[in-house]
Design a protein around this motif. Structure first.
Motif, PDB file in Angstrom:
ATOM      1  N   GLN A 115     -19.792  98.790  70.290  1.00  0.00           N
ATOM      2  CA  GLN A 115     -18.777  99.457  71.201  1.00  0.00           C
ATOM      3  C   GLN A 115     -19.152  99.895  72.538  1.00  0.00           C
ATOM      4  OE1 GLN A 115     -17.556 102.083  67.450  1.00  0.00           O
ATOM      5  NE2 GLN A 115     -15.793 101.815  68.476  1.00  0.00           N
ATOM      6  N   HIS A 122     -15.496  96.621  79.708  1.00  0.00           N
ATOM      7  CA  HIS A 122     -14.399  96.810  80.477  1.00  0.00           C
ATOM      8  C   HIS A 122     -14.637  97.657  81.672  1.00  0.00           C
ATOM      9  CE1 HIS A 122     -12.161  97.188  76.148  1.00  0.00           C
ATOM     10  NE2 HIS A 122     -12.021  96.150  76.987  1.00  0.00           N
ATOM     11  N   LYS A 127     -12.290  91.792  79.939  1.00  0.00           N
ATOM     12  CA  LYS A 127     -11.823  92.018  78.765  1.00  0.00           C
ATOM     13  C   LYS A 127     -12.483  91.481  77.733  1.00  0.00           C
ATOM     14  CE  LYS A 127      -7.089  92.999  80.370  1.00  0.00           C
ATOM     15  NZ  LYS A 127      -5.599  92.666  80.195  1.00  0.00           N
ATOM     16  N   GLU A 255     -10.686  98.599  70.538  1.00  0.00           N
ATOM     17  CA  GLU A 255     -10.135  98.110  71.966  1.00  0.00           C
ATOM     18  C   GLU A 255     -10.804  96.807  72.146  1.00  0.00           C
ATOM     19  OE1 GLU A 255     -12.276 101.288  74.658  1.00  0.00           O
ATOM     20  OE2 GLU A 255     -10.411 102.521  74.347  1.00  0.00           O
ATOM     21  N   ASP A 257      -9.646  93.100  73.210  1.00  0.00           N
ATOM     22  CA  ASP A 257      -8.361  92.717  73.908  1.00  0.00           C
ATOM     23  C   ASP A 257      -7.996  91.189  73.481  1.00  0.00           C
ATOM     24  OD1 ASP A 257      -8.623  94.949  76.134  1.00  0.00           O
ATOM     25  OD2 ASP A 257     -10.745  93.729  76.154  1.00  0.00           O
TER      26      ASP A 257
END
Length: 567
Positions: A115, A122, A127, A255, A257
């Motif tokens: 993560q 980001h 992305k 998160e 993408d």
């Protein structure tokens, strides 16, 4: 993020960050090492961004079957009989809710380290795409990280039935799995038991998978009874569908993408229509990219399946490889867009990925410079995205014998190994390119120069016009070796010319009257062809452009880009 078409950089962390310059064939993790999430530093990401990259596809993230245990973290040894290579295949998923422990500095903190990588990506204005592997999973699948209340695949199955709409797997009732002698002889003192046997991932409904099968995987059941006329059982919604939706939501909430969906055509399109709709109702901007090879399925998987993009492998990739190798005529490229029936903007273009042979290998082009016009064409031909594979810009050859993988022109995805040319750029984590040869530095610059055109409005949004029909029969245009086309919006008109020959070509490039009309350029306007690379300008009337053509020279394995301005 500036307006640009998607430019994807595929990166295999296990290889990307490995600093071992002298790995041993068939080496273990401790012998050869493994790249880590943390090796993909801010510096590395900043340098990747400079190429013009918008999305990074991190390959091999979700936990797959591995041989070597992490006993302190409760991760047992895997059975080498059903694992390809010492490192294992990233497409034999062992736990859909976890990440590959080999990629972590601290195995207990592996999800946090991943993560953090997502956050770093980001922060560097790119992305994140990861693989979603829906068709099959590892034979020793077991999730110890699944959220509370979710059952494992197969926990509720009835193994006495070859097919049941409520089962997650397909079974060979009353049959023991028998791996072939070629597989078992690799580890003669090891045994693997599976009863009843399950169908193998590449649609092999047999208890006797062979070496060339995906023998390390088990086929997932989406409600299609393949052995009884492919009858479908989608109502009520199959349990496998629901499990996969939960998995996609789990990663989207972290998160992510986008998802590159492995072998999407082996999963019914009805599932994709349902699940992509479900996911996008919560995460409307998330991308779904499908690995689909059958052109007859393209329209179905785009219009019904709701995918954003599909692989353009059997069309443009295969054609360009033939053109680059001198086995096909450049004019054959026209057949690629003609066969797509206006689906061009949905196609993901590439010259390398983990499945295909490296450009610099003798199986493709040997000389990486030969591919530059193909890369320019892949970028500019339509509105769809383009992809690079890590090491492509440094002429990786993939010719090392690494263990499970041989000298086949592909960088191994099964072994603990390195990328020797990439390591010269990585330079022990500095990512300064200090060890690159002058030729490699020029190659990297050449890719950067090409990818910067992804920000031109006509390349991002413009229409496509193939001018080969006006030039193919010309005595001053070698359509065996040269391909030319237009991209245009109301405010920008571009001419792209690519030379796939090892000689300089002298050309008279005609712009058809119909093309001028399509671009709303009316006679007797004067045209100014401005070279985007040198700013040199050619002035022609509309009549001269369509009847005589633009006279120019184009060097071997090069491209030209002109902006057409008019009064």
């Amino acid at each position: 993020m500036s307006i640009s078409k998607p430019i994807i950089y595929q990166l295999f962390p296990r290889l990307f960050g490995n600093k071992n310059t002298k790995p041993v064939v068939d080496g273990s993790r401790s012998e050869n090492g493994s790249g880590k999430f943390n090796d993909i530093s801010n510096t590395a990401l900043q340098e990747i961004k400079k190429l013009g990259i918008t999305h990074v596809w991190y390959t091999g993230i979700i936990e797959h079957a591995i041989v070597e245990a992490y006993p302190d973290a409760g991760i047992p040894h895997g059975n080498p009989l059903v694992i390809k290579g010492k490192a294992g295949s990233p497409y034999a998923i062992k736990d859909y809710y976890d990440v590959n422990p080999d990629l972590a500095e601290d195995v207990d903190e592996r999800m946090k380290e991943f993560q953090n990588l997502v956050a770093r990506t980001h922060q560097n204005d790119m992305k994140v795409i990861i693989d979603f592997v829906p068709n099959h999973l590892a034979r020793e699948y077991h999730s110890d990280a699944k959220p509370e209340g979710i059952s494992d695949f197969g926990d509720q199955d009835d193994g006495s039935k070859a097919f049941s709409a409520t089962n997650n797997f397909y079974y060979l009732p009353h049959q023991q799995l028998h791996l072939s002698d070629e597989i078992r002889n690799r580890f003669p003192n090891t045994d693997y038991q599976e009863y009843p046997a399950k169908a193998t991932g590449n649609d092999q409904f047999t208890a006797h998978p062979q070496l060339n099968d995906w023998y390390e995987t088990v086929k997932l059941n989406y409600g299609v009874d393949y052995q009884n006329g492919h009858s479908t059982h989608f109502d009520p919604i199959p349990d496998t569908w629901i499990k996969m939706k939960d998995i996609l939501l789990y990663w989207a909430k972290k998160e992510i993408d986008g998802f590159r969906c492995d072998m999407a055509e082996m999963v019914p399109v009805e599932f994709w229509q349902w699940v992509i709709g479900e996911i996008k109702s919560v995460f409307p901007d998330i991308l779904f990219i499908a690995e689909v090879y059958n052109p007859y399925l393209y329209e179905t998987y785009i219009k019904n399946g709701k995918f954003d993009y599909l692989y353009d492998k059997v069309g443009l990739y295969d054609t360009l490889k033939g053109v680059i190798r001198g086995e096909r005529a450049a004019r054959d490229i026209s057949q690629c867009w003609q066969s797509l029936n206006n689906l061009d903007e949905y196609m993901l273009r590439f010259l390398e990925n983990h499945d295909e042979q490296r450009i610099a290998s003798p199986y493709f082009a040997s000389d990486p410079i030969k591919a530059l016009p193909g890369m320019m064409l892949s970028l500019c031909m339509h509105r769809g995205p383009v992809m690079m594979y890590s090491g492509q810009e440094f002429a990786e050859t993939g010719m090392e014998i690494s263990g499970y993988s041989g000298s086949d022109g592909r960088s191994t995805i099964f072994d603990f190994w390195n990328l020797p040319e990439h390591q010269k750029w990585m330079n022990d984590g500095r990512f300064d390119g200090e060890l690159l040869s002058d030729q490699q530095k020029k190659l990297q610059t050449a890719y950067r120069d090409i990818l910067k055109y992804a920000q031109l409005p006509a390349i991002v949004f413009g229409e496509f016009y193939d001018i080969m029909w006006q030039n193919t029969d010309s005595n001053i245009f070698n359509s065996d070796k040269v391909y030319a086309f237009l991209r245009h919006t109301a405010n920008q008109k571009l001419l792209v010319i690519c030379n796939f020959d090892d000689h300089t070509q002298h050309l008279q490039v005609k712009i058809p009257t119909h093309a001028l009309e399509t671009m709303k350029i009316q006679r007797p306007e004067e045209l100014y062809f401005v070279n985007k690379q040198s700013n040199a300008e050619h002035k022609l009337t509309c009549k001269e452009a369509s009847e005589n053509g633009l006279s120019l020279n184009i060097s071997s394995y090069q491209y030209l880009l002109f902006e057409i301005k008019h009064e």
